[in-house]
Design a protein around this motif. Structure first.
Motif, PDB file in Angstrom:
ATOM      1  N   PHE A 191      -7.449  14.474   8.671  1.00 31.32           N
ATOM      2  CA  PHE A 191      -6.047  14.358   9.066  1.00 31.32           C
ATOM      3  C   PHE A 191      -5.659  12.906   9.306  1.00 31.32           C
ATOM      4  O   PHE A 191      -4.537  12.495   9.010  1.00 31.32           O
ATOM      5  CB  PHE A 191      -5.794  15.186  10.326  1.00 31.32           C
ATOM      6  CG  PHE A 191      -6.077  16.658  10.151  1.00 31.32           C
ATOM      7  CD1 PHE A 191      -5.186  17.473   9.479  1.00 31.32           C
ATOM      8  CD2 PHE A 191      -7.247  17.209  10.638  1.00 31.32           C
ATOM      9  CE1 PHE A 191      -5.445  18.823   9.297  1.00 31.32           C
ATOM     10  CE2 PHE A 191      -7.530  18.561  10.468  1.00 31.32           C
ATOM     11  CZ  PHE A 191      -6.618  19.364   9.794  1.00 31.32           C
ATOM     12  N   GLU A 192      -6.605  12.112   9.840  1.00 35.28           N
ATOM     13  CA  GLU A 192      -6.325  10.702  10.077  1.00 35.28           C
ATOM     14  C   GLU A 192      -6.124   9.957   8.763  1.00 35.28           C
ATOM     15  O   GLU A 192      -5.224   9.117   8.640  1.00 35.28           O
ATOM     16  CB  GLU A 192      -7.471  10.067  10.873  1.00 35.28           C
ATOM     17  CG  GLU A 192      -7.567  10.551  12.304  1.00 35.28           C
ATOM     18  CD  GLU A 192      -6.329  10.223  13.111  1.00 35.28           C
ATOM     19  OE1 GLU A 192      -5.897   9.049  13.089  1.00 35.28           O
ATOM     20  OE2 GLU A 192      -5.773  11.127  13.757  1.00 35.28           O
ATOM     21  N   ILE A 193      -6.948  10.249   7.780  1.00 35.60           N
ATOM     22  CA  ILE A 193      -6.791   9.598   6.475  1.00 35.60           C
ATOM     23  C   ILE A 193      -5.463   9.998   5.842  1.00 35.60           C
ATOM     24  O   ILE A 193      -4.762   9.170   5.236  1.00 35.60           O
ATOM     25  CB  ILE A 193      -7.963   9.968   5.547  1.00 35.60           C
ATOM     26  CG1 ILE A 193      -9.262   9.356   6.098  1.00 35.60           C
ATOM     27  CG2 ILE A 193      -7.716   9.485   4.130  1.00 35.60           C
ATOM     28  CD1 ILE A 193      -9.230   7.848   6.238  1.00 35.60           C
ATOM     29  N   GLN A 194      -5.085  11.259   5.986  1.00 41.80           N
ATOM     30  CA  GLN A 194      -3.791  11.727   5.469  1.00 41.80           C
ATOM     31  C   GLN A 194      -2.651  10.943   6.103  1.00 41.80           C
ATOM     32  O   GLN A 194      -1.696  10.539   5.431  1.00 41.80           O
ATOM     33  CB  GLN A 194      -3.646  13.218   5.765  1.00 41.80           C
ATOM     34  CG  GLN A 194      -2.375  13.844   5.200  1.00 41.80           C
ATOM     35  CD  GLN A 194      -2.265  15.309   5.569  1.00 41.80           C
ATOM     36  OE1 GLN A 194      -2.352  15.675   6.748  1.00 41.80           O
ATOM     37  NE2 GLN A 194      -2.091  16.166   4.580  1.00 41.80           N
ATOM     38  N   VAL A 200       1.246   4.248   4.625  1.00 42.21           N
ATOM     39  CA  VAL A 200       1.243   3.231   3.575  1.00 42.21           C
ATOM     40  C   VAL A 200       2.327   3.528   2.538  1.00 42.21           C
ATOM     41  O   VAL A 200       3.054   2.634   2.089  1.00 42.21           O
ATOM     42  CB  VAL A 200      -0.148   3.172   2.905  1.00 42.21           C
ATOM     43  CG1 VAL A 200      -0.096   2.381   1.608  1.00 42.21           C
ATOM     44  CG2 VAL A 200      -1.165   2.557   3.847  1.00 42.21           C
ATOM     45  N   ARG A 201       2.438   4.784   2.161  1.00 37.65           N
ATOM     46  CA  ARG A 201       3.435   5.160   1.157  1.00 37.65           C
ATOM     47  C   ARG A 201       4.863   4.967   1.651  1.00 37.65           C
ATOM     48  O   ARG A 201       5.774   4.727   0.858  1.00 37.65           O
ATOM     49  CB  ARG A 201       3.233   6.619   0.738  1.00 37.65           C
ATOM     50  CG  ARG A 201       2.005   6.838  -0.146  1.00 37.65           C
ATOM     51  CD  ARG A 201       1.801   8.308  -0.428  1.00 37.65           C
ATOM     52  NE  ARG A 201       0.696   8.552  -1.363  1.00 37.65           N
ATOM     53  CZ  ARG A 201       0.219   9.756  -1.642  1.00 37.65           C
ATOM     54  NH1 ARG A 201       0.751  10.832  -1.049  1.00 37.65           N
ATOM     55  NH2 ARG A 201      -0.787   9.893  -2.490  1.00 37.65           N
ATOM     56  N   TYR A 245      -5.945   7.672  -2.997  1.00 37.11           N
ATOM     57  CA  TYR A 245      -4.569   8.187  -3.105  1.00 37.11           C
ATOM     58  C   TYR A 245      -3.562   7.080  -3.393  1.00 37.11           C
ATOM     59  O   TYR A 245      -2.387   7.345  -3.618  1.00 37.11           O
ATOM     60  CB  TYR A 245      -4.191   8.902  -1.798  1.00 37.11           C
ATOM     61  CG  TYR A 245      -5.176   9.999  -1.450  1.00 37.11           C
ATOM     62  CD1 TYR A 245      -5.040  11.268  -2.016  1.00 37.11           C
ATOM     63  CD2 TYR A 245      -6.250   9.765  -0.606  1.00 37.11           C
ATOM     64  CE1 TYR A 245      -5.954  12.263  -1.730  1.00 37.11           C
ATOM     65  CE2 TYR A 245      -7.172  10.759  -0.318  1.00 37.11           C
ATOM     66  CZ  TYR A 245      -7.018  12.011  -0.883  1.00 37.11           C
ATOM     67  OH  TYR A 245      -7.927  13.004  -0.603  1.00 37.11           O
ATOM     68  N   THR A 246      -4.012   5.835  -3.373  1.00 38.61           N
ATOM     69  CA  THR A 246      -3.181   4.695  -3.741  1.00 38.61           C
ATOM     70  C   THR A 246      -4.039   3.782  -4.613  1.00 38.61           C
ATOM     71  O   THR A 246      -5.178   4.103  -4.924  1.00 38.61           O
ATOM     72  CB  THR A 246      -2.705   3.923  -2.490  1.00 38.61           C
ATOM     73  OG1 THR A 246      -3.856   3.439  -1.784  1.00 38.61           O
ATOM     74  CG2 THR A 246      -1.882   4.803  -1.572  1.00 38.61           C
ATOM     75  N   GLN A 247      -3.506   2.643  -4.984  1.00 38.17           N
ATOM     76  CA  GLN A 247      -4.267   1.694  -5.788  1.00 38.17           C
ATOM     77  C   GLN A 247      -4.731   0.555  -4.885  1.00 38.17           C
ATOM     78  O   GLN A 247      -3.913  -0.171  -4.317  1.00 38.17           O
ATOM     79  CB  GLN A 247      -3.414   1.142  -6.936  1.00 38.17           C
ATOM     80  CG  GLN A 247      -4.179   0.203  -7.864  1.00 38.17           C
ATOM     81  CD  GLN A 247      -3.308  -0.320  -9.001  1.00 38.17           C
ATOM     82  OE1 GLN A 247      -2.203   0.171  -9.226  1.00 38.17           O
ATOM     83  NE2 GLN A 247      -3.798  -1.326  -9.695  1.00 38.17           N
ATOM     84  N   VAL A 248      -6.032   0.408  -4.723  1.00 39.27           N
ATOM     85  CA  VAL A 248      -6.580  -0.603  -3.825  1.00 39.27           C
ATOM     86  C   VAL A 248      -7.554  -1.496  -4.583  1.00 39.27           C
ATOM     87  O   VAL A 248      -8.426  -1.016  -5.301  1.00 39.27           O
ATOM     88  CB  VAL A 248      -7.308   0.052  -2.626  1.00 39.27           C
ATOM     89  CG1 VAL A 248      -8.001  -1.011  -1.783  1.00 39.27           C
ATOM     90  CG2 VAL A 248      -6.319   0.821  -1.763  1.00 39.27           C
ATOM     91  N   GLU A 249      -7.372  -2.788  -4.418  1.00 37.88           N
ATOM     92  CA  GLU A 249      -8.318  -3.767  -4.952  1.00 37.88           C
ATOM     93  C   GLU A 249      -8.784  -4.625  -3.776  1.00 37.88           C
ATOM     94  O   GLU A 249      -7.973  -5.128  -3.015  1.00 37.88           O
ATOM     95  CB  GLU A 249      -7.650  -4.657  -6.001  1.00 37.88           C
ATOM     96  CG  GLU A 249      -7.103  -3.894  -7.203  1.00 37.88           C
ATOM     97  CD  GLU A 249      -6.309  -4.792  -8.126  1.00 37.88           C
ATOM     98  OE1 GLU A 249      -6.425  -6.020  -7.976  1.00 37.88           O
ATOM     99  OE2 GLU A 249      -5.569  -4.261  -8.968  1.00 37.88           O
TER     100      GLU A 249
END
Length: 322
Positions: A191-194, A200-201, A245-249
């Motif tokens: 739930f925390e990651i959600q 972020v979104r 769930y997003t784009q991370v570099e």
């Protein structure tokens, strides 16, 4: 047989574990799946409201990717694939079938960072058969238990390159690590990651960093006695999970993690300092033109400098420039 280690070794047997003719004897190849299970894939596609091709690609990303030698056909995890087709739902079936606490103990025993697992790990063929009690590295355990698989082979040196087979294993592995490194229990962790992803979104960076602060809060001294490594481990795990769930570099180095995070609406360029200042971190973003590659991008860009304090063992301050 090498795992028994009770009596003397068996004689006069052929170990075909890594022989190319037997590479597809365990698991399900894509050809077999499409030939024998097409009707079930169509039913799954209907339940997911996706096309058959989209569903096939989703199954491939989630459950494919095992190799037991090199070259080898891609092998699907049969347990996960059959559960997905039967239940008409793509989920983490294989990882949810066990509780690999032992893995965390072994990571610590062999001094392996979470960021190192599945990243450029190498082994020789003889390493794969090492009995558990005689292991000199964590690689045999990760390979034998299915967390890593063969991704390539260097013929000149006889070295196999290893990596995570698919998203189910990689995401499940990193999710499992989170409660062992951060102030969050196993029930709260998903739930925390959600919440991280939603913040972020939506561009709510303040809520994101306040939540990240809570992950460092009240962590026992025993856990964080290697301060810089603990700081990096938590940040790596959180951003790795957000990255599904997003784009991370990102790249890691001693004492900091520099990161670019992208969503459909926003771009975050972050610089982390340890016992510096948030102002210095933001200044570095500007001085080194980290945001320049996104100058023509229409999405809103946030430049964020973050300082982590060894004294408070937490994020001390973050400042944002839009």
């Amino acid at each position: 047989f090498s795992q028994l280690s009770i009596f003397s070794e068996l004689n006069n047997i052929s170990n075909v574990s890594m022989d190319e003719p037997y590479a597809a004897v365990c698991g399900i190849t894509e050809e077999e799946m499409l030939e024998r299970m097409l009707g079930h894939i169509e039913c799954l596609a209907g339940a997911l409201e996706m096309t058959c091709e989209e569903t096939r690609l989703k199954l491939k990303e989630k459950y494919d990717g095992y190799h037991f030698t090199w070259p080898s056909p891609d092998i699907y995890n049969p347990f996960s694939l059959l559960n997905a087709l039967e239940r008409k739902k793509i989920d983490n079936y294989w990882f949810g079938s066990g509780t690999p606490t032992y893995l965390v103990e072994m990571l610590r025993k062999f001094h392996v960072l979470p960021s190192e697992v599945g990243h450029s790990m190498q082994a020789m063929a003889s390493d794969f058969d090492a009995p558990t009690e005689k292991m000199e590295s964590i690689v045999p355990l990760l390979y034998q238990s299915g967390y890593l698989t063969i991704k390539g082979y260097d013929k000149e040196f006889g070295m196999y390159r290893l990596g995570f087979p698919n998203r189910e294993v990689e995401e499940g592995f990193v999710r499992f690590l989170l409660p062992f490194y951060a102030n969050v229990n196993k029930v709260e962790s998903p739930f925390e990651i959600q919440k991280f992803v939603r913040e972020v979104r939506s561009g709510d960076y303040d809520s994101f960093f306040r939540r990240l602060q809570s992950f460092f809060a009240d962590t026992t001294y025993e856990v964080i006695r290697e301060q810089e490594l603990h700081y990096e481990n938590v940040l790596f795990i959180v951003f790795k999970l957000v990255g599904f769930y997003t784009q991370v570099e990102y790249h890691t180095s001693k004492g900091r993690i520099d990161l670019v995070l992208q969503t459909h609406k926003f771009i975050y360029v972050m610089e982390f300092k340890l016992d510096g200042t948030a102002e210095e971190a933001l200044q570095q973003i500007n001085d080194k033109h980290y945001a320049l590659p996104f100058a023509s991008d229409r999405r809103k860009l946030f430049k964020i400098g973050v300082n982590f304090s060894a004294e408070t063992r937490n994020i001390e301050k973050w400042i944002v420039e839009e």
